[in-house]
Design an enzyme around this catalytic site. Structure first.
Site, PDB file in Angstrom:
ATOM      1  N   LYS A  53      26.693 -23.087  28.262  1.00 47.76           N
ATOM      2  CA  LYS A  53      25.545 -23.976  28.501  1.00 47.76           C
ATOM      3  C   LYS A  53      25.419 -24.992  27.357  1.00 47.76           C
ATOM      4  O   LYS A  53      25.150 -26.174  27.583  1.00 47.76           O
ATOM      5  CB  LYS A  53      24.262 -23.146  28.649  1.00 47.76           C
ATOM      6  CG  LYS A  53      24.221 -22.377  29.964  1.00 47.76           C
ATOM      7  CD  LYS A  53      23.141 -21.320  30.031  1.00 47.76           C
ATOM      8  CE  LYS A  53      23.292 -20.508  31.319  1.00 47.76           C
ATOM      9  NZ  LYS A  53      22.346 -19.396  31.412  1.00 47.76           N
ATOM     10  N   GLN A  97      18.197 -16.519  27.479  1.00 49.49           N
ATOM     11  CA  GLN A  97      19.293 -15.917  28.227  1.00 49.49           C
ATOM     12  C   GLN A  97      18.908 -14.499  28.647  1.00 49.49           C
ATOM     13  O   GLN A  97      18.566 -13.664  27.817  1.00 49.49           O
ATOM     14  CB  GLN A  97      20.574 -15.901  27.362  1.00 49.49           C
ATOM     15  CG  GLN A  97      21.802 -15.406  28.098  1.00 49.49           C
ATOM     16  CD  GLN A  97      22.202 -16.295  29.282  1.00 49.49           C
ATOM     17  OE1 GLN A  97      22.173 -17.519  29.193  1.00 49.49           O
ATOM     18  NE2 GLN A  97      22.549 -15.687  30.401  1.00 49.49           N
ATOM     19  N   ASP A 120      14.697 -23.243  33.452  1.00 51.25           N
ATOM     20  CA  ASP A 120      15.330 -22.309  34.393  1.00 51.25           C
ATOM     21  C   ASP A 120      14.538 -22.231  35.700  1.00 51.25           C
ATOM     22  O   ASP A 120      15.030 -21.710  36.697  1.00 51.25           O
ATOM     23  CB  ASP A 120      15.402 -20.901  33.772  1.00 51.25           C
ATOM     24  CG  ASP A 120      16.809 -20.563  33.284  1.00 51.25           C
ATOM     25  OD1 ASP A 120      17.763 -21.187  33.780  1.00 51.25           O
ATOM     26  OD2 ASP A 120      16.942 -19.675  32.427  1.00 51.25           O
TER      27      ASP A 120
END
Ligand code: NAP
Length: 285
Positions: A53, A97, A120
């Site tokens: 990412k 994460q 997200d």
């Protein structure tokens, strides 16, 4: 093998190119775009996801600031960090994460991310905006699936879509996005309690599979000419990646199919970058 291959890598490239343009335009106006990444513990798969990412972020001109906490820190320490990042005006988006190390509450911790920095798209506020047909940050994997369909001109309006899997991460938000005004699909959500799943799946013009069971969906689940989106990512004992769909067999009957790897996976990261550029634009105002 008759099916058209829906090349997620190529679609992701288009999304990343668009994102790079948006980020460059922001910079031209004096606004840097920053993504804070948070990794708790030393799980190698999670560490690899965060690295990829950050690499993509660098590619599109997004500055990423990485925070790493040991696996044995208290959940309060993680929450403290998230709150500091919420208050930091230089941070546009926060990526926590998941999964967190055992014993920590993934969803409870992720709730601490302010909705305006939740790139997200998993905060209840952002999931709720989808229910209201006013998405701000849609979750990355579901929006990546939609983008693949859009890119290839696969008609969604009026189509019968069967989504197999009802997780808050993929199946449920994807079903909502597909049924939203403007997308206008007729959506069925199937899950582990669905009766006659192959029969239900065969009614689909577009079949999306997100179950986490290696190659569970074979040709018996797919109507001839259907479009198949395979969200699954499963590692085999031999170390290779397979989806939730038996690719070779299904590619014989489907009109189009996403491969694994190279299908939905690259889209998820690309949509995260897209959401981060949108977060930056919203903060600019
Ligand atoms: P999850 O939270 O475990 O949810 C799985 C869903 O599949 C559940 O709703 C479950 O039903 C359903 N299911 C399980 N076994 C089934 C069966 N035999 N028949 C019908 N339905 C069944 O998984 P997830 O987070 O949604 O992830 C699904 C897959 O997508 C995994 O392989 C994951 O690695 C992959 N994934 C990929 C990406 C990407 O970037 N491509 C991103 C996220 C996830 P119940 O609700 O009844 O238990």
């Amino acid at each position: 093998m008759g099916a058209q291959v829906l090349d997620g890598k190529a679609v992701a490239r288009t999304v990343l190119d668009e994102t790079a343009e948006r980020v460059a335009a922001l910079r031209y106006r004096g606004k840097e775009t920053t993504l804070a990444t948070v990794l708790v513990g030393d799980d190698p798969a999670s560490a690899a996801y965060v690295r990829s990412k950050r690499r993509r972020a660098a590619e599109v001109g997004i500055r990423s600031v990485h925070h790493e906490l040991a696996g044995d820190v208290s959940q309060d320490r993680v929450v403290d960090l998230l709150r500091r990042l919420n208050d930091d005006p230089s941070v546009d988006g926060i990526l926590l994460q998941l999964p967190l190390p055992e014993g920590m509450d993934d969803q409870g911790t992720a709730l601490e991310i302010h909705p305006s920095k939740d790139v997200d798209g998993l905060h209840p506020t952002n999931l709720g905006m989808i229910v209201l047909d006013r998405p701000v940050f849609a979750p990355c994997t579901p929006s990546g699936c939609l983008r693949i369909l859009q890119h290839y001109g696969i008609p969604v309006r009026g189509a019968n879509v069967v989504v197999v899997g009802r997780s808050f991460l993929v199946g449920r938000p994807l079903a909502l996005l597909l049924a939203a005004r403007g997308a206008d699909a007729t959506v069925t959500i199937a899950h582990s309690r669905t009766q006659d799943l192959p029969g239900v799946a065969r009614r689909a013009d577009i079949l999306v599979v997100a179950v986490g069971r290696p190659e569970m969906v074979n040709a018996a689940y797919v109507r001839e000419g259907a479009v198949v989106i395979d969200v699954g990512i499963n590692r085999t004992a031999a170390g290779s990646l397979v989806g939730d769909v038996k690719y070779d067999e299904v590619a014989e009957v489907a009109a189009a199919i996403t491969p694994v790897p190279g299908g939905v996976g690259p889209m998820t990261v690309a949509m995260l970058m897209h959401n981060t550029s949108v977060a930056s634009e919203l903060r600019e105002r």
